[in-house]
Design a protein around this motif. Structure first.
Motif, PDB file in Angstrom:
ATOM      1  N   LEU A  53     -50.194 -31.123  74.657  1.00 51.67           N
ATOM      2  CA  LEU A  53     -49.366 -30.671  73.537  1.00 51.67           C
ATOM      3  C   LEU A  53     -48.859 -29.258  73.779  1.00 51.67           C
ATOM      4  CD1 LEU A  53     -48.270 -30.894  70.609  1.00 51.67           C
ATOM      5  CD2 LEU A  53     -50.513 -30.071  69.831  1.00 51.67           C
ATOM      6  N   LEU A  54     -49.738 -28.366  74.198  1.00 52.76           N
ATOM      7  CA  LEU A  54     -49.359 -26.976  74.414  1.00 52.76           C
ATOM      8  C   LEU A  54     -48.351 -26.832  75.555  1.00 52.76           C
ATOM      9  CD1 LEU A  54     -52.862 -25.271  73.985  1.00 52.76           C
ATOM     10  CD2 LEU A  54     -50.980 -25.281  72.344  1.00 52.76           C
ATOM     11  N   SER A  55     -48.405 -27.744  76.521  1.00 52.06           N
ATOM     12  CA  SER A  55     -47.469 -27.664  77.651  1.00 52.06           C
ATOM     13  C   SER A  55     -46.085 -28.184  77.270  1.00 52.06           C
ATOM     14  CB  SER A  55     -48.016 -28.462  78.839  1.00 52.06           C
ATOM     15  OG  SER A  55     -48.005 -29.857  78.566  1.00 52.06           O
ATOM     16  N   LYS A  56     -46.028 -29.025  76.230  1.00 55.82           N
ATOM     17  CA  LYS A  56     -44.761 -29.660  75.872  1.00 55.82           C
ATOM     18  C   LYS A  56     -44.072 -29.039  74.665  1.00 55.82           C
ATOM     19  CE  LYS A  56     -45.390 -34.282  77.823  1.00 55.82           C
ATOM     20  NZ  LYS A  56     -45.330 -35.737  77.536  1.00 55.82           N
ATOM     21  N   LYS A  57     -44.825 -28.365  73.807  1.00 58.35           N
ATOM     22  CA  LYS A  57     -44.243 -27.830  72.572  1.00 58.35           C
ATOM     23  C   LYS A  57     -44.477 -26.334  72.494  1.00 58.35           C
ATOM     24  CE  LYS A  57     -43.646 -28.945  67.698  1.00 58.35           C
ATOM     25  NZ  LYS A  57     -43.972 -29.921  66.618  1.00 58.35           N
ATOM     26  N   ALA A  58     -43.414 -25.583  72.320  1.00 59.88           N
ATOM     27  CA  ALA A  58     -43.509 -24.121  72.342  1.00 59.88           C
ATOM     28  C   ALA A  58     -44.286 -23.569  71.156  1.00 59.88           C
ATOM     29  CB  ALA A  58     -42.104 -23.512  72.373  1.00 59.88           C
ATOM     30  N   GLU A  59     -44.122 -24.190  69.983  1.00 64.61           N
ATOM     31  CA  GLU A  59     -44.794 -23.693  68.777  1.00 64.61           C
ATOM     32  C   GLU A  59     -45.397 -24.870  68.000  1.00 64.61           C
ATOM     33  OE1 GLU A  59     -43.810 -20.282  65.533  1.00 64.61           O
ATOM     34  OE2 GLU A  59     -42.476 -22.013  65.476  1.00 64.61           O
ATOM     35  N   PRO A  60     -46.562 -25.355  68.440  1.00 60.76           N
ATOM     36  CA  PRO A  60     -47.202 -26.459  67.722  1.00 60.76           C
ATOM     37  C   PRO A  60     -47.574 -26.035  66.295  1.00 60.76           C
ATOM     38  CG  PRO A  60     -48.220 -26.105  69.874  1.00 60.76           C
ATOM     39  CD  PRO A  60     -47.351 -24.926  69.613  1.00 60.76           C
ATOM     40  N   VAL A  61     -47.570 -27.010  65.398  1.00 55.71           N
ATOM     41  CA  VAL A  61     -47.909 -26.752  63.995  1.00 55.71           C
ATOM     42  C   VAL A  61     -49.363 -27.154  63.757  1.00 55.71           C
ATOM     43  CG1 VAL A  61     -47.424 -27.354  61.596  1.00 55.71           C
ATOM     44  CG2 VAL A  61     -45.542 -27.113  63.236  1.00 55.71           C
ATOM     45  N   CYS A  62     -50.169 -26.168  63.366  1.00 55.50           N
ATOM     46  CA  CYS A  62     -51.557 -26.418  62.976  1.00 55.50           C
ATOM     47  C   CYS A  62     -51.639 -26.456  61.453  1.00 55.50           C
ATOM     48  CB  CYS A  62     -52.481 -25.308  63.469  1.00 55.50           C
ATOM     49  SG  CYS A  62     -52.435 -25.002  65.235  1.00 55.50           S
ATOM     50  N   TYR A  63     -52.576 -27.227  60.961  1.00 53.10           N
ATOM     51  CA  TYR A  63     -52.721 -27.277  59.504  1.00 53.10           C
ATOM     52  C   TYR A  63     -54.188 -27.296  59.116  1.00 53.10           C
ATOM     53  CZ  TYR A  63     -54.425 -31.253  56.676  1.00 53.10           C
ATOM     54  OH  TYR A  63     -55.212 -32.118  55.966  1.00 53.10           O
ATOM     55  N   ASP A  64     -54.461 -26.697  57.968  1.00 46.47           N
ATOM     56  CA  ASP A  64     -55.765 -26.799  57.309  1.00 46.47           C
ATOM     57  C   ASP A  64     -55.500 -26.864  55.818  1.00 46.47           C
ATOM     58  OD1 ASP A  64     -58.375 -26.749  56.464  1.00 46.47           O
ATOM     59  OD2 ASP A  64     -58.776 -24.692  57.086  1.00 46.47           O
ATOM     60  N   GLY A  65     -56.154 -27.779  55.142  1.00 45.80           N
ATOM     61  CA  GLY A  65     -56.033 -27.859  53.696  1.00 45.80           C
ATOM     62  C   GLY A  65     -57.324 -27.393  53.049  1.00 45.80           C
ATOM     63  N   PHE A  66     -57.211 -26.670  51.954  1.00 48.46           N
ATOM     64  CA  PHE A  66     -58.432 -26.216  51.280  1.00 48.46           C
ATOM     65  C   PHE A  66     -58.293 -26.353  49.770  1.00 48.46           C
ATOM     66  CE2 PHE A  66     -55.786 -22.436  51.394  1.00 48.46           C
ATOM     67  CZ  PHE A  66     -56.027 -21.800  50.186  1.00 48.46           C
ATOM     68  N   GLU A  67     -59.394 -26.754  49.150  1.00 48.68           N
ATOM     69  CA  GLU A  67     -59.465 -26.799  47.695  1.00 48.68           C
ATOM     70  C   GLU A  67     -59.805 -25.404  47.176  1.00 48.68           C
ATOM     71  OE1 GLU A  67     -62.422 -29.428  46.233  1.00 48.68           O
ATOM     72  OE2 GLU A  67     -61.358 -31.252  46.760  1.00 48.68           O
ATOM     73  N   PRO A  68     -59.004 -24.819  46.315  1.00 52.00           N
ATOM     74  CA  PRO A  68     -59.409 -23.562  45.670  1.00 52.00           C
ATOM     75  C   PRO A  68     -60.443 -23.890  44.589  1.00 52.00           C
ATOM     76  CG  PRO A  68     -57.011 -23.886  45.624  1.00 52.00           C
ATOM     77  CD  PRO A  68     -57.639 -25.208  45.934  1.00 52.00           C
ATOM     78  N   SER A  69     -61.700 -23.772  44.956  1.00 47.08           N
ATOM     79  CA  SER A  69     -62.729 -24.340  44.076  1.00 47.08           C
ATOM     80  C   SER A  69     -63.848 -23.375  43.717  1.00 47.08           C
ATOM     81  CB  SER A  69     -63.330 -25.583  44.739  1.00 47.08           C
ATOM     82  OG  SER A  69     -63.869 -25.263  46.006  1.00 47.08           O
ATOM     83  N   GLY A  70     -63.677 -22.107  44.025  1.00 50.84           N
ATOM     84  CA  GLY A  70     -64.739 -21.158  43.673  1.00 50.84           C
ATOM     85  C   GLY A  70     -64.794 -20.004  44.646  1.00 50.84           C
TER      86      GLY A  70
END
Length: 229
Positions: A9-26
């Motif tokens: 992936l890193l060799s083929k895409k200049a700016e890969p999209v990373c994601y993390d989701g979080f619950e605002p829970s405290g």
């Protein structure tokens, strides 16, 4: 799920999209505050774009903070401010609120959720209960049954190349890869999981907001930290 996939992936895409989701829970503990900042900074320094999915609707579905959306969103802003304060480089970071983004593109989002739900049977979805801090044997609400289907859909809705979440989220990330197989989607999301920071109590696999003595929180005083350690 392999180093080879990530390298490709890193060799083929200049700016890969990373994601993390979080619950605002405290309150935010150091695993989510400091460790997460370190991981995000490593990825953005390597050339990735990082999207935080502020999962306010998800927290409401999971009955966090009594399901009060206003309180949940207030906590979301608090968590963002902590990441700023601890030195997270935000030059390649975006915070997107689930409640806002889904309402902007409802057809795109809900059609994907429905398709995910149609693809898997109920036992497979229930196996993902860990992502909500629940057990498969719990008496899950209908909203909590929908939750894994929605989290799986998030990955495609955000066009994420890399799912950078904790190991406790691995089951739903694998569900997304299984969905790619079922739908013959060529480019599967790369799963880049981090280990959980162990709790302070004996035998605790991770720090928990629900057990204040198991975790060091970002706003703990020096006296609190010394006592807990």
């Amino acid at each position: 799920i392999t180093a080879g996939e990530l390298r490709l992936l890193l060799s083929k895409k200049a700016e890969p999209v990373c994601y993390d989701g979080f619950e605002p829970s405290g309150r935010m503990h150091v695993a989510q505050g400091i460790l997460k900042s370190i991981l995000v900074n490593k990825l953005t320094k390597a050339g990735c774009k990082f999207i935080f999915w502020v999962a306010d609707w998800f927290a409401m579905m999971n009955n966090k903070l009594g399901g009060d959306l206003n309180k949940i969103q207030t906590v979301g802003h608090y968590m963002i401010e902590i990441w700023k304060a601890v030195g997270m480089d935000l030059s390649r970071v975006e915070f997107r609120w689930a409640s806002e983004e889904i309402c902007k593109n409802p057809m795109d989002y809900w059609s994907r959720v429905i398709d995910v739900a149609r693809t898997f049977n109920l036992p497979r979805v229930v196996r993902c209960s860990q992502i909500m801090g629940r057990e498969e044997t719990d008496d899950l609400s209908a909203a909590q049954i929908m939750y894994p289907c929605m989290q799986c859909a998030d990955i495609f809705f955000l066009k994420a190349d890399i799912c950078q979440l904790g190991l406790d989220q691995r089951k739903v990330n694998m569900l997304a890869r299984e969905y790619c197989d079922a739908k013959k989607i060529k480019h599967k999301p790369v799963i880049l999981s981090h280990h959980m920071m162990m709790g302070l109590g004996e035998g605790q696999a991770k720090m928990s907001k629900s057990d204040p003595e198991s975790a060091i929180f970002m706003e703990d005083s020096a006296a609190d930290v010394n006592r807990k350690i």
